[in-house]
Scaffold this active site. Structure first.
Site: not given
Ligand SMILES: *Cc1c(COP(=O)(O)O)cnc(C)c1O
Length: 426
Positions: A234, A141, A262
């Site tokens: 990512d 994701y 995060k």
């Molecule tokens: C949480 C997450 C996202 C999206 O981040 P948001 O701040 O919710 O838009 C993208 N990539 C990874 C790997 C994630 O865990």
């Protein structure tokens, strides 16, 4: 108001009562509690119930709720203005803190969400490579931008959507899905399409916790080099979570671009994408790839990020402690499950932990989907009743925070023992 009443009221004004779908408990049934406040390892609902929180806002709070140092840095920053829309020193400071920790990154730009970070990284990657094709992996994701909503994991998995309504097929026609940990599936796409970028969670956390194999990731790097594609790691979740250097200590693979989110905001809306200067300089105003944000580099959010990363830099034993707690937890869960005759797969990467109700090891999304989600739903509800807040989906990662102690972990293990016995005795 009770939780039930407050959630009914939320549903009247907000679609599904939530601002992000996984919060609605759709895949485990029941209804979410409504948060009143939180502190350290614990979160409290409006009825006064206390829960040991293994979600920690889905990752950002590595020091737990209401960390005093992060709080104070925010209070101080607020006094100087909430937002400027003009350059401030905090942006450069946080940028230099991240760049100095990662050999792969020469320049970095801040945005406000992980979704923006990955979307912008893909745009600059394609602009640099001058090729439209994008490879993503099933079960990974990367936020909810249109081009990435192709059988996405996380919330979208839970809701059983192969892709989202409202996303035109034309928008995803250049997005190719490969199988995680399966290099042949990647090679096939490279051979048949012009690929400008590959995006991957090196430690996947959005189909449950599924780390990539070291050999697979190395071969992925080689394919990107051979075919001239930009490799985007990512690390929105794994960055400063799996270790101080994200996935780096686990792999010998150089990234062209890395995305963060995060933890780098310490609970405030901060994310970023960075990499080689040659690629990053393609961004406007220097280059032709457009990217912008009214609240990007927000001074208060930057202050929280600086405090969070400073604290990480000043805590040399942090990840060791968190990993030990994570291992203690999943070992305890596994024993409790096995004693009740339930098969469980577990894994840990630093402060991230995962467990699947599955007979077999999970290497990709198809494997993950074979997990017993009905059992997970039962387990989730029982744990909640016993004051332990786990992600409301089998396909999420759990998080340990610095505010947790061995006693907290043992409390959760005991709850799991009781939960499995109750489930077994039906
Ligand atoms: C949480 C997450 C996202 C999206 O981040 P948001 O701040 O919710 O838009 C993208 N990539 C990874 C790997 C994630 O865990």
């Amino acid at each position: 108001m009770t939780n039930k009443e407050a959630f009914a009221l939320a549903k009247k004004y907000i679609p599904g009562g939530v601002d992000s779908p996984v919060r609605a408990f759709g895949s485990v049934g029941g209804e979410p509690f409504i948060v009143k406040n939180a502190s350290g390892a614990y979160i409290y609902d409006i009825e006064g119930n206390r829960y040991l929180d293994f979600i920690q806002s889905w990752g950002p709070l590595i020091f737990g709720h209401c960390d005093k140092d992060i709080e104070n840095s925010v209070f101080e920053a607020v006094k100087n203005g909430l937002s400027y829309g003009a350059p401030c020193e905090n942006e450069t400071k946080l940028a230099s803190m991240i760049v100095s920790e990662f050999d792969d990154i020469e320049k970095i730009r801040f945005v406000s969400s992980g979704t923006e970070a990955t979307m912008s990284a893909i745009r600059v990657a394609r602009g640099y490579a001058k090729k439209d094709g994008l490879i993503k992996f099933e079960g990974c994701y990367h936020g909810h931008s249109d081009a990435l909503l192709v059988k996405a994991g996380s919330g979208a998995t839970t809701y059983g959507n192969a892709s989202s309504a409202g996303v035109p097929n034309d928008v995803v026609k250049n997005t190719h899905l490969a199988i995680y940990n399966d290099i042949k599936s990647v090679e096939n796409i490279f051979k048949n399409h012009q690929i400008g970028a590959v995006i991957i969670e090196p430690i996947a956390g959005n189909m449950g916790l599924v780390p990539s194999d070291a050999k697979f990731l190395k071969q992925l790097r080689e394919l990107c080099d051979k075919f001239g594609a930009v490799l985007i790691l990512d690390e929105v979740m794994s960055g400063f979570r799996a270790s101080k250097h994200g996935s780096k200590p686990f792999y010998d693979v150089k990234a062209d671009l890395i995305t963060f989110g995060k933890v780098i905001g310490g609970g405030m809306p901060v994310a970023a994408f960075g990499g080689r200067a040659e690629i990053m300089d393609c961004l406007s105003p220097d280059g032709a790839v457009y990217q912008a944000g009214t609240l990007s580099g927000n001074p208060v959010a930057m202050a929280a990020g600086i405090a969070s990363l400073s604290k990480i830099q000043n805590s040399p034993k942090l990840y060791e402690k968190l990993e030990n707690l994570a291992k203690r937890l999943v070992d305890g869960f596994k024993n409790a499950a096995n004693n009740a005759g339930v098969a469980m797969q577990t894994d840990v990467r630093g402060s991230m932990f995962g467990f699947f109700f599955n007979e077999n090891p999970v290497k990709n999304y198809d494997d993950a989907l074979k997990s017993d989600t009905k059992l997970y739903a039962k387990f989730h509800r029982k744990m909640l009743e016993k004051g332990v807040y786990l992600a409301p989906s089998q396909f999420e990662t759990g998080f340990i925070c610095d505010a947790m102690s061995e006693a907290d972990i043992d409390f959760a293990i005991n709850a799991a023992k009781e939960a499995f016995l109750e489930i077994k005795n039906g």
